[in-house]
Design an enzyme around this catalytic site. Structure first.
Site, PDB file in Angstrom:
ATOM      1  N   GLU A 170       0.847  -1.192   0.000  1.00 52.01           N
ATOM      2  CA  GLU A 170       0.000   0.000   0.000  1.00 52.01           C
ATOM      3  C   GLU A 170       0.885   1.246   0.000  1.00 52.01           C
ATOM      4  O   GLU A 170       2.030   1.212   0.455  1.00 52.01           O
ATOM      5  CB  GLU A 170      -0.918  -0.061   1.238  1.00 52.01           C
ATOM      6  CG  GLU A 170      -1.809   1.132   1.485  1.00 52.01           C
ATOM      7  CD  GLU A 170      -2.834   1.431   0.413  1.00 52.01           C
ATOM      8  OE1 GLU A 170      -2.428   1.571  -0.755  1.00 52.01           O
ATOM      9  OE2 GLU A 170      -4.028   1.566   0.741  1.00 52.01           O
ATOM     10  N   ASP A 171       0.352   2.343  -0.513  1.00 52.21           N
ATOM     11  CA  ASP A 171       1.138   3.583  -0.533  1.00 52.21           C
ATOM     12  C   ASP A 171       1.330   4.167   0.855  1.00 52.21           C
ATOM     13  O   ASP A 171       2.428   4.527   1.261  1.00 52.21           O
ATOM     14  CB  ASP A 171       0.501   4.623  -1.489  1.00 52.21           C
ATOM     15  CG  ASP A 171      -0.989   4.854  -1.247  1.00 52.21           C
ATOM     16  OD1 ASP A 171      -1.575   4.234  -0.324  1.00 52.21           O
ATOM     17  OD2 ASP A 171      -1.584   5.648  -1.997  1.00 52.21           O
ATOM     18  N   ASP A 209      -2.856   5.735   6.839  1.00 46.84           N
ATOM     19  CA  ASP A 209      -3.282   7.019   7.396  1.00 46.84           C
ATOM     20  C   ASP A 209      -4.155   6.717   8.613  1.00 46.84           C
ATOM     21  O   ASP A 209      -3.633   6.494   9.701  1.00 46.84           O
ATOM     22  CB  ASP A 209      -4.022   7.770   6.284  1.00 46.84           C
ATOM     23  CG  ASP A 209      -4.380   9.197   6.651  1.00 46.84           C
ATOM     24  OD1 ASP A 209      -3.677   9.803   7.454  1.00 46.84           O
ATOM     25  OD2 ASP A 209      -5.376   9.709   6.108  1.00 46.84           O
ATOM     26  N   PHE A 261      -0.445  16.453   3.907  1.00 50.33           N
ATOM     27  CA  PHE A 261      -0.994  15.736   2.760  1.00 50.33           C
ATOM     28  C   PHE A 261       0.061  15.666   1.663  1.00 50.33           C
ATOM     29  O   PHE A 261       0.544  16.685   1.192  1.00 50.33           O
ATOM     30  CB  PHE A 261      -2.286  16.381   2.245  1.00 50.33           C
ATOM     31  CG  PHE A 261      -3.071  15.421   1.414  1.00 50.33           C
ATOM     32  CD1 PHE A 261      -3.901  14.483   2.013  1.00 50.33           C
ATOM     33  CD2 PHE A 261      -2.935  15.408   0.032  1.00 50.33           C
ATOM     34  CE1 PHE A 261      -4.600  13.555   1.257  1.00 50.33           C
ATOM     35  CE2 PHE A 261      -3.640  14.474  -0.741  1.00 50.33           C
ATOM     36  CZ  PHE A 261      -4.465  13.562  -0.114  1.00 50.33           C
ATOM     37  N   ARG A 320      -0.017  11.867  -9.386  1.00 43.71           N
ATOM     38  CA  ARG A 320       0.532  10.526  -9.158  1.00 43.71           C
ATOM     39  C   ARG A 320       1.868  10.327  -9.864  1.00 43.71           C
ATOM     40  O   ARG A 320       2.690   9.511  -9.454  1.00 43.71           O
ATOM     41  CB  ARG A 320      -0.437   9.450  -9.667  1.00 43.71           C
ATOM     42  CG  ARG A 320      -1.726   9.333  -8.883  1.00 43.71           C
ATOM     43  CD  ARG A 320      -2.452   8.044  -9.290  1.00 43.71           C
ATOM     44  NE  ARG A 320      -3.843   8.023  -8.865  1.00 43.71           N
ATOM     45  CZ  ARG A 320      -4.255   7.639  -7.661  1.00 43.71           C
ATOM     46  NH1 ARG A 320      -3.395   7.245  -6.752  1.00 43.71           N
ATOM     47  NH2 ARG A 320      -5.537   7.623  -7.356  1.00 43.71           N
TER      48      ARG A 320
END
Ligand code: IMP
Ligand code: MG
Length: 179
Positions: A98-99, A102, A151, A164
């Site tokens: 996963e990136d 959070d 963010f 992206r």
């Protein structure tokens, strides 16, 4: 695109170095095991492409597409599987890629969902961890970087599907958020 960027948080060089280390560690840990690397699209696309090329044992690749209800920068906790795995996980050691973790809601849901399918194991490899925002207990077994609560975009991560393709991991200017 560059005008929306406040600063580079992690350069492509720093990311590449860490991805190399993660790949070595994963190669050692999964030696002799059936390793299935599952990418969570779209955010993990860039990270996974680099990571698997630093793994020097045989791997299978598969993907899931998930979406959480809510706005583009806030997750709601309700996860929908838009594309499921092509293969069964029975007999496989699953590594979820996963990136970013959070709130943790996405990965907690996916980990529990995959564990219920009877694989040999399920572990998590996340490029980024933002522990300040965690809402449920979930930890990466392999973590690239712990980052502060900002963010971030680039290296696969988006804001409203943009950015992206930035090669570095960047912090967005507040104006770009509000647009
Ligand atoms: P979680 O369920 O709250 O852990 O959310 C994980 C997902 O939220 C990630 O896969 C990203 O798509 C998105 N996300 C969370 N923080 C960021 C960020 O800083 N930049 C871009 N996407 C983020
Ligand atoms: Mg994502």
């Amino acid at each position: 695109m560059q005008k929306d960027i406040e600063k580079i948080l992690l350069s492509r060089e720093a990311i590449a170095e860490r991805v190399r280390e993660l790949g070595e560690q994963i190669s050692r840990d999964y030696q002799g095991k059936n390793l299935l690397v599952v990418g969570i699209l779209k955010g993990a696309l860039v990270f996974m492409a680099d990571l698997v090329r630093q793994i020097n044992i045989p791997v299978r690749l598969d993907f899931m597409v998930v979406s959480s209800y809510g706005s583009s920068s806030e997750t709601s906790g309700v996860v929908r599987i838009l594309k499921d795995l092509d293969m069964s996980v029975e007999g496989w050691h699953v590594l979820l890629v996963e990136d970013i973790i959070d709130t943790g809601l996405t990965l907690k849901y996916l980990r529990d969902n995959l564990l219920a399918r009877g694989p040999e194991s399920v572990k998590i490899c996340a490029l980024l961890d933002k522990p300040a925002r965690r809402r449920v207990e979930v930890q990466a077994d392999y973590c690239g970087f712990t980052i502060p609560d900002a963010f971030v975009v680039g290296y696969g991560l988006d804001y409203a599907e943009k950015y992206r393709n930035l090669p570095d991991l960047c912090v967005l200017k507040p104006e770009a958020w509000q647009k």
